[in-house]
Design an enzyme around this catalytic site. Structure first.
Site, mmCIF file in Angstrom:
data_model
loop_
_atom_site.group_PDB
_atom_site.id
_atom_site.type_symbol
_atom_site.label_atom_id
_atom_site.label_comp_id
_atom_site.label_asym_id
_atom_site.label_seq_id
_atom_site.Cartn_x
_atom_site.Cartn_y
_atom_site.Cartn_z
ATOM 1 N N TYR A 1 -4.700 57.825 64.468
ATOM 2 C CA TYR A 1 -6.124 57.628 64.140
ATOM 3 C C TYR A 1 -6.742 56.499 64.973
ATOM 4 C CZ TYR A 1 -10.386 56.461 61.704
ATOM 5 O OH TYR A 1 -11.709 56.168 61.434
ATOM 6 N N LYS B 1 -13.472 62.680 65.922
ATOM 7 C CA LYS B 1 -13.090 63.450 64.725
ATOM 8 C C LYS B 1 -13.417 64.932 64.885
ATOM 9 C CE LYS B 1 -13.612 59.325 61.833
ATOM 10 N NZ LYS B 1 -14.499 58.567 60.925
ATOM 11 N N SER C 1 -15.806 57.654 66.209
ATOM 12 C CA SER C 1 -15.715 58.771 65.262
ATOM 13 C C SER C 1 -16.100 60.123 65.845
ATOM 14 C CB SER C 1 -16.592 58.501 64.045
ATOM 15 O OG SER C 1 -15.978 57.522 63.238
ATOM 16 N N TYR D 1 -22.427 60.726 58.126
ATOM 17 C CA TYR D 1 -22.082 60.068 56.849
ATOM 18 C C TYR D 1 -23.287 60.107 55.902
ATOM 19 C CZ TYR D 1 -18.867 58.609 60.399
ATOM 20 O OH TYR D 1 -18.011 58.620 61.456
ATOM 21 N N VAL E 1 -19.337 54.622 65.952
ATOM 22 C CA VAL E 1 -19.841 53.246 65.928
ATOM 23 C C VAL E 1 -19.921 52.604 67.320
ATOM 24 C CG1 VAL E 1 -19.291 52.606 63.545
ATOM 25 C CG2 VAL E 1 -17.584 52.273 65.331
HETATM 26 O O1 DON Z 1 -12.157 53.578 61.733
HETATM 27 C C1 DON Z 1 -13.131 52.855 61.763
HETATM 28 O O2 DON Z 1 -13.644 52.396 60.747
HETATM 29 C C2 DON Z 1 -13.770 52.561 63.080
HETATM 30 N N1 DON Z 1 -12.919 52.909 64.167
HETATM 31 C C3 DON Z 1 -15.121 53.246 63.175
HETATM 32 C C4 DON Z 1 -15.093 54.723 63.215
HETATM 33 C C5 DON Z 1 -16.507 55.254 63.375
HETATM 34 O O3 DON Z 1 -16.996 55.438 64.462
HETATM 35 C C6 DON Z 1 -17.312 55.449 62.142
HETATM 36 N N2 DON Z 1 -18.634 55.677 62.453
HETATM 37 N N3 DON Z 1 -19.682 55.762 62.678
#
Ligand code: DON
Length: 320
Positions: free
Chosen positions: A200, A71, A68, A252, A270
């Site tokens: 994405y 982003k 993430s 978040y 993550v």
């Molecule tokens: O889209 C998703 O749910 C995963 N690729 C996680 C994205 C992410 O890093 C959310 N965060 N902490």
């Protein structure tokens, strides 16, 4: 405290030594095997100062899945491509809910709260697609991130998409598919959902080291300009606003806790990475794969908490 009066070599070494000793390292994300296989023992830290000086500790040169954190870069690209029109399709408020939550989308008619929750980042990808094919948009994003990370010497060419991670994202991305389809029902996704999600899933799978990530974040500490080249990436006002969004929404439903403990604009992923910005002072990347209960790097947060305590770099510290 001015960065030149600090012994950052000693400070980063002390932090790395403390983190190496930690026994509660959090839980590594395991929704895809490519992330579940990463050892929680890793720790890396990179600090790039406004004058270009770089301080590294631990696994600062080991590539990891930025997830993430991407982003931030896709939002930056979308502001360049679409401008402030993006705010018609995505909000600027903290969500107070998990990164992949769908509940607010119903009452808020398909407009995600902010560009850093999954729904918001998916809308941003939809904007970036424009008239491109997904493959071209993915290539554009990787080239953009490489150009941000370029320091003219340590090599940015090895910033790539980990196809194993990208495939895992697509195979397990049922919630993201639900979010995209739901927003499409409200007219807030304009392309076929599989195209938007293709972009994405690939942006989540960008792999970079702490050094590369801290270099890529330089424009956010320097009023939107790459301090090494002087070239503008975004306007100063947009850099300030991206930092504001990172502070309020970058972790978040853990954003309040991160501001409380660290007090810097930050964006987590993550994969266990965090990009944090001390405006005017430093761009900082940390990586420790184990996550806390909100899905943010447990020891990465601790490392940043220690760093601001030792340096006085929190944006809430009085200006020296
Ligand atoms: O889209 C998703 O749910 C995963 N690729 C996680 C994205 C992410 O890093 C959310 N965060 N902490």
């Amino acid at each position: 405290m001015h960065s030149h009066s600090l012994d950052l070599k000693a400070i980063t070494a002390e932090i790395a030594a403390e983190i190496a000793q930690a026994t509660d390292r959090g839980r590594v994300a395991d929704y895809i095997p490519a992330l579940g296989a990463i050892s929680p023992a890793h720790f890396g830290m990179a600090i790039v100062l406004a004058d270009g000086t770089c301080h590294l500790a631990g696994d600062a040169d080991v590539a990891f899945s930025i997830q993430s954190i991407s982003k931030v870069f896709s939002l930056t690209m979308a502001l360049g491509a679409v401008g402030d029109a993006i705010w018609k399709r995505v909000g600027r408020e903290p969500s107070g809910s998990a990164f992949n939550s769908i509940i607010q989308l119903e009452t808020e008619r398909g407009i995600p709260r902010n560009p850093f929750i999954n729904a918001g980042a998916i809308v941003v990808c939809d904007m970036l697609l424009g008239r491109y094919e997904p493959r071209e948009a993915i290539g554009d994003m990787v080239r953009f991130v490489r150009s941000l990370a370029d320091d003219g010497q340590s090599g940015d060419g090895d910033i790539v998409i980990d196809e194993h991670v990208a495939r895992g994202e697509a195979e397990t991305g049922f919630r993201n598919m639900a979010l995209a389809n739901y927003m499409r029902a409200f007219g807030n996704i304009h392309h076929p959902v599989e195209h938007t999600l293709g972009l994405y899933f690939h942006q989540c799978a960008i792999a970079m080291s702490c050094r590369q990530l801290a270099l890529a974040g330089r424009y956010l500490m320097a009023g939107g300009r790459n301090p090494a080249t002087g070239r503008s990436v975004v306007s100063a006002q947009r850099a300030r606003r991206i930092n504001a969004l990172m502070l309020m929404c970058g972790h978040y439903d853990g954003s309040g806790e991160f501001a409380f403990r660290v007090g810097l604009p930050g964006k987590s992923g993550v994969g266990g990475g965090i990009l944090a910005i001390a405006p005017g002072v430093a761009s900082i990347a940390v990586w420790s794969p184990g996550l806390n209960e909100r899905g943010n790097s447990q020891l990465g947060t601790l490392a940043l908490e220690r760093l601001v305590r030792k340096t006085g770099w929190s944006i809430f510290d009085p200006v020296p």
